[in-house]
Design a protein around this motif. Structure first.
Motif, short mmCIF file in Angstrom:
data_model
loop_
_atom_site.label_atom_id
_atom_site.label_comp_id
_atom_site.label_asym_id
_atom_site.label_seq_id
_atom_site.Cartn_x
_atom_site.Cartn_y
_atom_site.Cartn_z
N LEU A 186 -8.06 8.46 3.66
CA LEU A 186 -7.19 7.59 2.87
C LEU A 186 -8.01 6.88 1.80
O LEU A 186 -9.12 6.42 2.05
CB LEU A 186 -6.54 6.54 3.78
N TYR A 243 0.82 -1.20 0.00
CA TYR A 243 0.00 0.00 0.00
C TYR A 243 0.86 1.25 0.00
O TYR A 243 1.80 1.40 0.79
CB TYR A 243 -0.91 0.03 1.23
N SER A 274 0.36 5.19 0.55
CA SER A 274 -0.64 6.10 1.11
C SER A 274 -1.02 7.20 0.13
O SER A 274 -0.15 7.85 -0.46
CB SER A 274 -0.10 6.72 2.41
N LYS A 275 -2.32 7.38 -0.03
CA LYS A 275 -2.82 8.44 -0.90
C LYS A 275 -4.08 9.00 -0.27
O LYS A 275 -5.04 8.27 0.00
CB LYS A 275 -3.13 7.90 -2.29
N SER A 276 -4.07 10.30 0.01
CA SER A 276 -5.22 10.92 0.67
C SER A 276 -6.13 11.60 -0.34
O SER A 276 -5.74 11.88 -1.48
CB SER A 276 -4.76 11.92 1.73
N SER A 320 -7.84 8.30 8.89
CA SER A 320 -6.40 8.19 9.09
C SER A 320 -6.04 7.44 10.37
O SER A 320 -4.87 7.23 10.66
CB SER A 320 -5.75 9.58 9.12
#
Length: 379
Positions: free
Chosen positions: A53, A12, A14-16, A87
């Motif tokens: 997320l 994974y 992380s992408k917000s 988050s």
């Protein structure tokens, strides 16, 4: 068994996302408060104030908040809406792992001990597991076919455990429904003129505590209970965590509570009730009712008080800590139907209790098997 570090298997990145930037878009949202429902919630972007997320089906979510609770969730992708998570989750993704295998491993006592070993915060809901530390924790390397077998076994046993718990809840609901059907949904805050005071249908007795510094008062053979031991679903109490000696009883002039005494916690948590199924003693956190069984049956009184826990709690008085006094308990008014009707209800409860014993036995056996397999698979 061989292991890799969690960071070595986690794919994974992380992408917000800012849902507020898409106010009319509906999202499938995985949040900590909604976890206990077992399903995500569906919200428009305009309803979600903070960044989230981006996640996808089969991502495993590991909660950072108070890791003692051990919340682990597999993203189900139940809708066509974009999936997002708060988050407070650590996201784990790996295409070669069965996500449910990872989830079961993260629920194991071995992994939970790791989770609680390195936390920050002052306690309870303010504690946080540290993602950098978690990334270093071991994950077992197991062939995918073996993972699938393990998941199949654990899921089957867990489904039986869930079914047994549901059966127990339905049996409890049946008892309460029968009570309301026979007697009505009593509200003790609105007493009626023909109701009787507790002091007129039984004797209210209190408990006491020997000095804990006097070791000779403890580790005896006489059962001694505290309000903290009562659980919400307790009805009959047969044993206690602590035992006192004869000297302990004499030191504070304790009154032995006979079988059938209705225990009522008068200090926090106020309003918990149970019935003694054997003689025992108690501490000062109780105001207990020894029923005059020519007028009222303990199981009937238990149900009346159980249904009115909120009202009982409202009777607490005190600046430092709230407590129900003996006088207040004695003056609580109770509806007292015909003893014949009470006896019919008690007999019905007895039949249901026998069914509950059988279901509980099966549940206990399944839980022992499940725990043994978790230990076998994950150590």
């Amino acid at each position: 068994m061989k292991y890799k570090k969690l960071k070595e298997i986690n794919e994974y990145v992380s992408k917000s996302i800012s849902p507020m930037a898409m106010p009319e878009q509906k999202f499938e949202m995985y949040s900590v408060p909604i976890y206990d429902t077992g399903h995500p919630e569906y919200l428009f972007g305009s309803e979600i104030a903070s960044n989230k997320l981006q996640v996808q089906k089969n991502d495993v979510l590991l909660c950072k908040i108070n890791p003692r609770i051990n919340r682990v969730w597999v993203v189900a992708d139940e809708s066509e809406y974009p999936c997002i998570a708060s988050s407070e989750w650590i996201v784990i993704r790996n295409s070669e792992y069965n996500p449910e295998f990872l989830a079961w491993y993260f629920r194991s006592s071995k992994f939970q001990q790791l989770m609680v070993s390195e936390v920050t915060g002052i306690g309870g809901s303010l504690t946080r597991a540290q993602p950098k530390a978690i990334a270093e924790y071991p994950v077992p390397i197991v062939e995918r076919t073996e993972q699938d077998k393990i998941v199949n076994v654990l899921n089957k046993i867990n489904s039986v455990i869930t079914a047994r718990k549901t059966e127990l809840q339905k049996l409890d609901d049946l008892v309460k429904s029968r009570f309301v059907e026979m007697f009505g949904d009593y509200n003790l805050s609105r007493s009626e003129k023909d109701w009787m005071k507790i002091c007129d249908i039984g004797k209210v007795v209190t408990g006491s505590t020997p000095k804990t510094s006097e070791s000779e008062y403890w580790d005896g053979d006489k059962k001694w209970i505290t309000p903290a031991e009562l659980q919400d679903d307790d009805i009959y109490i047969a044993d206690t965590e602590r035992k006192i000696t004869e000297e302990g009883v004499d030191s504070c002039s304790l009154c032995e509570l006979p079988k059938g005494t209705v225990l009522l916690s008068s200090r926090a948590p106020i309003g918990k009730v149970a019935i003694t199924s054997v003689p025992m003693y108690c501490n000062q956190g109780f105001k207990n009712i020894i029923c005059n069984e020519e007028l009222i049956r303990p199981r009937y009184l238990y149900e009346v008080l159980y249904l009115n826990k909120g009202y009982l709690n409202s009777l607490g008085r005190g600046a430092t800590f709230k407590e129900i006094s003996k006088k207040i308990v004695e003056n609580i008014c109770i509806p007292v139907p015909k003893l014949q009707d009470q006896n019919h209800y008690v007999k019905f409860c007895s039949k249901v209790d026998k069914s509950k014993v059988a279901v509980q036995k099966s549940l206990d056996e399944m839980q022992v098997l499940f725990d043994a397999l978790m230990q076998k698979y994950f150590g």
